[in-house]
Design a protein around this motif. Structure first.
Motif, mmCIF file in Angstrom:
data_model
loop_
_atom_site.group_PDB
_atom_site.id
_atom_site.type_symbol
_atom_site.label_atom_id
_atom_site.label_comp_id
_atom_site.label_asym_id
_atom_site.label_seq_id
_atom_site.Cartn_x
_atom_site.Cartn_y
_atom_site.Cartn_z
ATOM 1 N N GLY A 128 46.866 43.585 33.506
ATOM 2 C CA GLY A 128 45.858 42.558 34.068
ATOM 3 C C GLY A 128 45.498 42.849 35.573
ATOM 4 N N LEU A 129 46.595 43.202 36.431
ATOM 5 C CA LEU A 129 45.908 43.768 37.871
ATOM 6 C C LEU A 129 45.166 44.669 37.873
ATOM 7 C CD1 LEU A 129 49.633 43.322 39.530
ATOM 8 C CD2 LEU A 129 47.790 41.843 40.014
ATOM 9 N N LEU A 130 45.284 45.614 37.307
ATOM 10 C CA LEU A 130 44.431 46.915 37.332
ATOM 11 C C LEU A 130 43.107 46.491 36.573
ATOM 12 C CD1 LEU A 130 46.810 49.742 36.419
ATOM 13 C CD2 LEU A 130 45.861 49.413 38.436
ATOM 14 N N SER A 131 43.147 45.573 35.875
ATOM 15 C CA SER A 131 41.884 45.536 35.108
ATOM 16 C C SER A 131 41.015 44.335 36.070
ATOM 17 C CB SER A 131 42.158 44.613 33.845
ATOM 18 O OG SER A 131 41.040 43.749 33.490
ATOM 19 N N TYR A 132 41.922 43.363 36.778
ATOM 20 C CA TYR A 132 41.340 42.548 37.886
ATOM 21 C C TYR A 132 40.399 43.443 38.907
ATOM 22 C CZ TYR A 132 40.637 39.733 41.892
ATOM 23 O OH TYR A 132 40.058 39.150 42.870
ATOM 24 N N PHE A 133 41.227 44.413 39.514
ATOM 25 C CA PHE A 133 40.856 45.296 40.555
ATOM 26 C C PHE A 133 39.557 46.211 40.219
ATOM 27 C CE2 PHE A 133 45.396 44.840 42.095
ATOM 28 C CZ PHE A 133 45.092 43.917 43.070
ATOM 29 N N GLU A 134 39.725 46.724 38.645
ATOM 30 C CA GLU A 134 38.361 47.451 38.567
ATOM 31 C C GLU A 134 37.288 46.604 38.182
ATOM 32 O OE1 GLU A 134 37.729 51.078 35.308
ATOM 33 O OE2 GLU A 134 39.205 49.595 34.771
ATOM 34 N N THR A 135 37.584 45.468 37.734
ATOM 35 C CA THR A 135 36.246 44.557 37.321
ATOM 36 C C THR A 135 35.522 44.296 38.654
ATOM 37 O OG1 THR A 135 37.351 43.695 35.457
ATOM 38 C CG2 THR A 135 35.776 42.374 36.452
ATOM 39 N N THR A 136 36.336 43.787 39.553
ATOM 40 C CA THR A 136 35.778 43.091 40.890
ATOM 41 C C THR A 136 35.593 43.869 42.007
ATOM 42 O OG1 THR A 136 37.808 42.567 41.866
ATOM 43 C CG2 THR A 136 36.965 40.811 40.418
ATOM 44 N N GLY A 137 36.257 45.318 41.865
ATOM 45 C CA GLY A 137 36.018 46.333 42.983
ATOM 46 C C GLY A 137 36.839 45.914 44.250
ATOM 47 N N ARG A 138 37.725 44.976 44.202
ATOM 48 C CA ARG A 138 38.516 44.539 45.178
ATOM 49 C C ARG A 138 39.633 45.414 45.542
ATOM 50 N NH1 ARG A 138 36.784 41.031 48.697
ATOM 51 N NH2 ARG A 138 38.825 39.785 48.967
ATOM 52 N N TYR A 139 39.438 46.847 45.684
ATOM 53 C CA TYR A 139 40.438 47.880 45.576
ATOM 54 C C TYR A 139 41.361 47.599 47.147
ATOM 55 C CZ TYR A 139 37.680 49.942 42.097
ATOM 56 O OH TYR A 139 36.958 50.156 40.878
ATOM 57 N N ALA A 140 40.715 47.293 48.222
ATOM 58 C CA ALA A 140 41.402 47.024 49.263
ATOM 59 C C ALA A 140 42.613 46.042 49.041
ATOM 60 C CB ALA A 140 40.606 46.575 50.506
ATOM 61 N N SER A 141 42.350 44.932 48.514
ATOM 62 C CA SER A 141 43.271 43.786 48.400
ATOM 63 C C SER A 141 44.443 44.535 47.468
ATOM 64 C CB SER A 141 42.737 42.655 47.645
ATOM 65 O OG SER A 141 41.603 42.035 48.423
ATOM 66 N N GLY A 142 44.003 45.226 46.292
ATOM 67 C CA GLY A 142 45.100 45.928 45.491
ATOM 68 C C GLY A 142 45.905 46.724 46.056
#
Length: 705
Positions: free
Chosen positions: A210-224
């Protein structure tokens, strides 16, 4: 932004949906079903008359009882007004906590009080604590991503009347989500994992997915990256997740360095080895020169081979090794490794088990009105479908069997069906040759201590341990093989009729490999000799499930060949080839399974010419993305967003990802202009503007400011 309409399922007996949910708690194995919202309505004119209605929902803020009570109040407000015939007097919100296996519930009396409690698997009430609410909130966010639709409508059709909301709509809610994930990260294995993972661990489970899906969807890579950097200080295994995120964010050098340093400490961590192999395999596929491709594949082979040693019972490691061999065009080893994959029974997502409702009300918002979409349900149920197309077994494959079938179809596409059969007979002991050899050696030698499985078929895993199948499962797989053979024979009969009418060329039917159980039986009965075994010395026993896959692939190829030959005949005679929209959709999926992209697009376009199909349009959308056709991509997304909203889903991670990618490539101003420039109604266009606004909220690359 207007909220999706509210579907209503009316109970035959008041509270029966709540009782059914309570009874099902003991059988839940994954993240749990979508949340349940139950409302008790009372007639304005006759207060004694009450009815119970309910619907399901995902993505609502479940961080506290107050937030859920506030949500119930928004539903009750819709019922008020001078024309309202019923008023809501009670509301109950149920949200499953997969960590503690409790159903968190908030009961609202209107007007009156709010009561929160939780129900365990035995149906007993327990007190709801802050810790339990933290777990529940994290589960609700992960479940929203897990139960979201990819645009094709497949998920939406599984459960009737589910409203889907975006659980993370701004940076503030993102901070709350990631904070909860950080606190509970190392308990993520308790949530279970995808069906292709045998044993959930710290980095392979529903939480990390779920975390990886969220970061890929939103592009919030820095937060991840920030989150995983902190977690990596507590456990070096998190390096694999950090590396995946760095690869997503195009920071490949940092990702490789992270894996390199981590593998020095944990040289046999199979997830990190598999991540390396996956990265190298992708690099080989995009390599500019043959030398670079060969070098990448050589390194990928070493990583994948080592990962199978580190995790011999995991499907993913063996599948990756098979993919590497396919990329190297080492067909015999690819088939041998595919045969060694441990297969697992598919575990689908938890779904609500509800009694049949008395009434079903599925309203439509005016904002989602679009003629081509509104006509879809009516035409869909009146279509005639060829039974042979409905019986294609490969369409039902999921989990490990679906991935194994994908590898097999890739081999067939690259080398052809006939060559694949020749390699199969080279690698595996075929039934006819086994019987021939057996007849030739009968009576020549007495019983020996050597057996086919331990000597003549050296290196072959014991069929009972490969995949950890029980006798019962073996029987089930054997039954599947016979069923597939029967279906294929039926298709073969139809094909022969077509040939007589000048139809398609034939596809050779695969012969059976020898049943491992028969070899074992013969060995136990002393019916084999050293001479017999020596002739089959370099061959293996084919697993029953793989033998079944060959029959299913034959079935697919046979139907595909009939279709393409008939199309060519009709075209040569300047005649129109007619199929119903449903049949075109199935043929498109068939071509897609067999990795014939152009033919799949042709079938899907034929389907869309007759009626709207989210499945067909989603597949065409992927083609538009690959070909960088911006206007066509936007046109497809607008229609899919509208269809999703029509069926109560305001949130699809895949569609949001498409919009974000467009904005990164073309810029937000251009994308907004293209959306607005379409000839579609403004209310429909606004739904897609909502997705673009989300990208601006998250300050995605390409947005203003």
């Amino acid at each position: 932004m207007v909220a999706p309409a509210i579907p209503e399922l009316t109970e035959d007996v008041i509270h029966e949906s709540i009782d059914a949910r309570t009874d099902s708690l003991i059988s839940l194995r994954e993240l749990g079903p979508p949340d349940l919202v139950h409302l008790l309505k009372q007639s304005v004119r006759t207060p004694a008359k009450q009815i119970g209605v309910y619907h399901h929902i995902t993505g609502v803020d479940a961080s506290s009882s107050a937030s859920l009570a506030a949500f119930i109040n928004t539903l009750t407000n819709r019922e008020h007004g001078p024309s309202a015939q019923n008023k809501v007097v009670e509301g109950l919100y149920c949200c499953y906590n997969a960590f503690s296996r409790l159903d968190m519930r908030v009961h609202v009396t209107i007007p009156g009080s709010v009561e929160s409690y939780c129900v365990d698997e035995r149906g007993d009430r327990r007190k709801a604590t802050d810790e339990l609410w933290l777990e529940t909130y994290l589960c609700s966010v992960i479940r929203a991503y897990s139960y979201a639709d990819d645009g094709s409508g497949e998920t939406i059709r599984k459960i009737m009347g589910v409203r889907r909301f975006n659980p993370v709509t701004n940076t503030e809610t993102e901070h709350r989500f990631l904070n909860a994930a950080e606190q509970l990260f190392f308990r993520g294995w308790q949530l279970g994992s995808d069906s292709v993972v045998q044993v959930p661990n710290n980095v392979s489970n529903h939480l990390t997915a779920g975390l990886l899906s969220y970061f890929e969807t939103t592009g919030r890579y820095a937060s991840g990256i920030n989150l995983f950097e902190k977690l990596r200080t507590q456990n070096i295994e998190v390096s694999s997740l950090l590396a995946k995120l760095l690869f997503m964010g195009n920071e490949e050098v940092k990702g490789v360095r992270v894996l390199h340093e981590a593998l020095k400490e944990l040289p046999m961590d199979y997830v990190m080895l598999d991540t390396q192999a996956e990265f190298l395999l992708k690099k080989a596929q995009t390599a500019d020169s043959p030398e670079l491709k060969d070098e990448c594949l050589r390194m990928a082979l070493a990583c994948a081979d080592r990962s199978t040693v580190a995790a011999p019972s995991e499907f993913g490691t063996w599948a990756r090794l098979a993919q590497v061999y396919v990329a190297m065009e080492d067909w015999e080893n690819a088939l041998t490794i595919l045969n060694s994959c441990p297969m697992f029974t598919y575990q689908d997502k938890d779904t609500p088990q509800m009694p049949e409702p008395r009434e079903i009300h599925l309203p439509t918002l005016p904002e989602t009105r679009l003629d081509e979409i509104d006509s879809e349900p009516e035409s869909r149920y009146s279509e005639q479908v060829d039974p042979n197309l409905l019986n294609l077994r490969a369409a039902t494959y999921k989990g490990t069997f679906k991935q194994a079938y994908c590898i097999l179809t890739e081999m067939a596409r690259k080398i052809g069906w006939d060559q694949l059969l020749r390699i199969r007979s080279t690698v595996f002991v075929m039934e006819d040759e086994y019987r021939t050899e057996k007849q030739e050696t009968t009576g020549q030698s007495g019983p020996t201590n050597r057996t086919a499985s331990t000597d003549g078929l050296r290196g072959t895993p014991d069929p009972t341990t490969n995949g950890d199948q029980t006798d019962e499962e073996d029987g089930a797989v054997a039954g599947e093989a016979k069923s597939a053979e029967g279906d294929a024979a039926a298709v073969n009969g139809d094909a022969e009729a077509e040939v007589e009418a000048g139809g398609p060329t034939s596809v050779e039917k695969p012969s059976h490999t020898i049943d491992p159980g028969e070899v074992k039986s013969d060995a136990e009965n002393g019916n084999q000799s050293d001479e017999h075994l020596s002739k089959l010395n370099n061959k293996r026993l084919c697993e029953r499930w793989l033998d079944s896959l060959f029959m299913v692939l034959y079935e697919d190829l046979r139907v595909y060949t009939i279709w393409r030959t008939q199309m060519a005949q009709y075209k040569a005679q300047a005649m129109q080839y007619r199929k119903s929209p449903e049949e075109w959709e199935i043929l498109g999926a068939l071509a897609e399974r067999l990795q014939h992209t152009d033919e799949a697009l042709e079938a899907y376009r034929s389907c869309l010419a007759l009626r709207f199909s989210p499945k067909a349009l989603t597949s065409i959308l992927r083609h538009y993305e690959r070909s960088k056709s911006t206007r066509d991509t936007v046109a497809a997304v607008i229609r899919l967003v509208t269809w999703q909203y029509r069926w109560y889903s305001e949130f699809s991670p895949e569609l949001l990802h498409v919009i974000r990618s467009l904005i990164e490539d073309e810029g937000a101003v251009k994308v907004r202009s293209i959306i607005q420039a379409t000839s579609l109604p403004q209310n429909v266009v606004d739904l897609t503007h909502h997705y673009a606004a989300l990208c601006a909220t998250f300050r995605s690359s390409g947005t203003d400011g």
